[in-house]
Design a protein around this motif. Structure first.
Motif, PDB file in Angstrom:
ATOM      1  N   ARG A   6       0.885  -1.311   0.013  1.00  0.00           N
ATOM      2  CA  ARG A   6      -0.032   0.071   0.041  1.00  0.00           C
ATOM      3  C   ARG A   6       0.647   1.272  -0.097  1.00  0.00           C
ATOM      4  O   ARG A   6       1.881   1.355   0.620  1.00  0.00           O
ATOM      5  N   ARG A   7       0.548   2.206  -0.789  1.00  0.00           N
ATOM      6  CA  ARG A   7       1.154   3.563  -0.745  1.00  0.00           C
ATOM      7  C   ARG A   7       0.613   4.239   0.532  1.00  0.00           C
ATOM      8  O   ARG A   7      -0.771   4.424   0.550  1.00  0.00           O
ATOM      9  N   LEU A   8       1.155   4.848   1.142  1.00  0.00           N
ATOM     10  CA  LEU A   8       0.894   5.481   2.515  1.00  0.00           C
ATOM     11  C   LEU A   8       0.854   7.082   2.306  1.00  0.00           C
ATOM     12  O   LEU A   8      -0.228   7.501   2.023  1.00  0.00           O
ATOM     13  N   ARG A   9       2.038   7.660   2.336  1.00  0.00           N
ATOM     14  CA  ARG A   9       1.988   9.116   2.087  1.00  0.00           C
ATOM     15  C   ARG A   9       3.493   9.391   1.698  1.00  0.00           C
ATOM     16  O   ARG A   9       4.302   8.727   1.981  1.00  0.00           O
ATOM     17  N   ASP A  10       3.709  10.603   1.223  1.00  0.00           N
ATOM     18  CA  ASP A  10       5.186  10.867   0.678  1.00  0.00           C
ATOM     19  C   ASP A  10       5.870   9.892   0.022  1.00  0.00           C
ATOM     20  O   ASP A  10       7.039   9.741   0.030  1.00  0.00           O
ATOM     21  N   ASN A  11       5.187   8.956  -1.062  1.00  0.00           N
ATOM     22  CA  ASN A  11       5.930   8.173  -1.529  1.00  0.00           C
ATOM     23  C   ASN A  11       6.330   7.024  -0.815  1.00  0.00           C
ATOM     24  O   ASN A  11       7.281   6.257  -0.961  1.00  0.00           O
ATOM     25  N   LEU A  12       5.937   6.922   0.392  1.00  0.00           N
ATOM     26  CA  LEU A  12       6.018   5.695   1.241  1.00  0.00           C
ATOM     27  C   LEU A  12       5.101   4.582   1.212  1.00  0.00           C
ATOM     28  O   LEU A  12       4.140   4.481   0.781  1.00  0.00           O
ATOM     29  N   TRP A  13       5.687   3.293   1.210  1.00  0.00           N
ATOM     30  CA  TRP A  13       5.026   2.205   0.831  1.00  0.00           C
ATOM     31  C   TRP A  13       5.131   1.029   1.858  1.00  0.00           C
ATOM     32  O   TRP A  13       6.388   0.833   2.444  1.00  0.00           O
ATOM     33  N   SER A  14       4.030   0.329   2.201  1.00  0.00           N
ATOM     34  CA  SER A  14       4.248  -0.828   3.238  1.00  0.00           C
ATOM     35  C   SER A  14       3.413  -1.966   2.791  1.00  0.00           C
ATOM     36  O   SER A  14       2.277  -2.016   2.336  1.00  0.00           O
ATOM     37  N   GLY A  15       4.003  -3.019   2.771  1.00  0.00           N
ATOM     38  CA  GLY A  15       3.494  -4.371   2.645  1.00  0.00           C
ATOM     39  C   GLY A  15       2.726  -5.155   3.893  1.00  0.00           C
ATOM     40  O   GLY A  15       3.099  -4.858   4.978  1.00  0.00           O
ATOM     41  N   ARG A  16       1.669  -5.621   3.742  1.00  0.00           N
ATOM     42  CA  ARG A  16       1.163  -6.299   4.955  1.00  0.00           C
ATOM     43  C   ARG A  16       0.393  -7.741   4.150  1.00  0.00           C
ATOM     44  O   ARG A  16       0.128  -7.864   3.053  1.00  0.00           O
ATOM     45  N   LEU A  17       0.355  -8.709   5.316  1.00  0.00           N
ATOM     46  CA  LEU A  17      -0.066  -9.957   4.928  1.00  0.00           C
ATOM     47  C   LEU A  17      -1.473 -10.288   5.529  1.00  0.00           C
ATOM     48  O   LEU A  17      -1.717  -9.842   6.866  1.00  0.00           O
ATOM     49  N   ASP A  18      -2.359 -10.467   4.942  1.00  0.00           N
ATOM     50  CA  ASP A  18      -3.802 -10.545   5.254  1.00  0.00           C
ATOM     51  C   ASP A  18      -4.232 -11.573   6.384  1.00  0.00           C
ATOM     52  O   ASP A  18      -5.113 -11.347   7.209  1.00  0.00           O
ATOM     53  N   ILE A  19      -3.396 -12.355   6.821  1.00  0.00           N
ATOM     54  CA  ILE A  19      -3.623 -13.294   7.728  1.00  0.00           C
ATOM     55  C   ILE A  19      -3.327 -12.951   9.281  1.00  0.00           C
ATOM     56  O   ILE A  19      -4.051 -13.429  10.082  1.00  0.00           O
ATOM     57  N   PHE A  20      -2.666 -11.671   9.506  1.00  0.00           N
ATOM     58  CA  PHE A  20      -2.634 -11.124  10.729  1.00  0.00           C
ATOM     59  C   PHE A  20      -3.687 -10.000  10.783  1.00  0.00           C
ATOM     60  O   PHE A  20      -3.847  -9.212  10.168  1.00  0.00           O
ATOM     61  N   PRO A  21      -4.328 -10.384  12.084  1.00  0.00           N
ATOM     62  CA  PRO A  21      -5.493  -9.377  12.441  1.00  0.00           C
ATOM     63  C   PRO A  21      -4.850  -7.996  12.889  1.00  0.00           C
ATOM     64  O   PRO A  21      -4.190  -7.589  13.676  1.00  0.00           O
TER      65      PRO A  21
END
Length: 271
Positions: A6-21
């Motif tokens: 996901r793009r967050l802000r100021d061209n920062l990106w972060s990935g996540r895995l759906d399995i974690f609540p």
């Protein structure tokens, strides 16, 4: 189950895995955009040990942690050495290694905790990030699994250590394998291949693959297999399926970048 970048802000990106609540923990895999580091660490290098300017690394950490809603001052990290040492992190350890590499916890390759408000963080550039969550005892683990750690079963050993420390049952564990080098890009010599064949004799053909005289190693499969052997349910293992060597626009790759590059971070914190 899936991986989302996901793009967050100021061209920062972060990935996540759906399995974690999301309501019980915060986790993320940083990408390489949105930071202040110069080449060859451009731009969001999260590691203090690669030769980058420490003030830039701190700014990168501060930016990323702020973007995912965490406090970079509460990072806890270690000096990674491609071994199998596992450190239990206590609330008093918050901040260890956040700004100063010398202040990081002792040489190890996995962190576990059941204390909230501490951001466990390890750094990667091809090696496999393995994230673990025990929803019954509300405990987490972050594992650095390069080929040496993988063949020595560090993920399996971390699950066992969580059992000793927190009462974790492997069948309750939710596990995630983050962005790392895939089998298509990870070629090894005969000596490494033989170590994996010896360590995983039943699954050797799945992990060690020879094509056109070149040996390829599947670290994702090796980590999945050992976690299932430890008792983790196959359906409770999520995988990013992102090769860091293939996608250098978003991720750092030690191999593809010629050995001098930045590091992405895998982060996990209990709410």
């Amino acid at each position: 189950m899936s991986f989302v970048l996901r793009r967050l802000r100021d061209n920062l990106w972060s990935g996540r895995l759906d399995i974690f609540p999301e309501d019980r923990l915060v986790h993320g895999f940083s990408a390489r955009q949105g930071g202040v580091s110069a080449a060859p660490f451009d731009t969001l290098n999260m590691a203090l040990h690669v030769g980058d300017d420490p003030t830039r690394v701190w700014e990168n950490r501060r930016r990323y942690f702020t973007a995912i809603g965490l406090d970079a001052e509460r990072i806890c990290t270690i000096r990674q050495v491609h071994g199998t040492e596992i450190v239990r992190v206590m609330r008093r350890d918050a901040g260890r290694g956040a700004r100063d590499y010398a202040d990081a916890l002792a040489d190890a390759d996995a962190l576990i905790t059941n204390d909230s408000g501490i951001a466990l963080m390890l750094c990667f550039a091809d090696c496999v990030p393995v994230l673990l969550y025990d929803p019954v005892h509300h405990a987490i683990g972050v594992v650095h699994a390069g080929w040496k750690g993988t063949v020595a079963r560090i993920a399996e050993k971390t699950i066992a250590r969580m059992g000793e420390e927190f009462g974790t049952a492997a069948s309750d564990v939710l596990a995630g394998i983050g962005p790392s080098i895939g089998a298509g890009c990870y070629t090894v010599g005969a000596e490494v291949a033989e170590q994996f064949r010896a360590a995983f004799p039943v699954h050797a053909e799945q992990i060690v693959q020879e094509r056109d005289g070149v040996i390829h190693l599947d670290l994702w499969a090796a980590n999945r297999i050992q976690m299932v052997a430890a008792g983790v349910l196959a359906q409770n293992i999520d995988q990013a399926d992102i090769c860091t060597s293939c996608d250098r626009s978003f991720f750092y790759s030690y191999r593809a970048d010629g050995g001098r590059t930045g590091r992405l971070a895998a982060v996990m914190e209990l709410r």
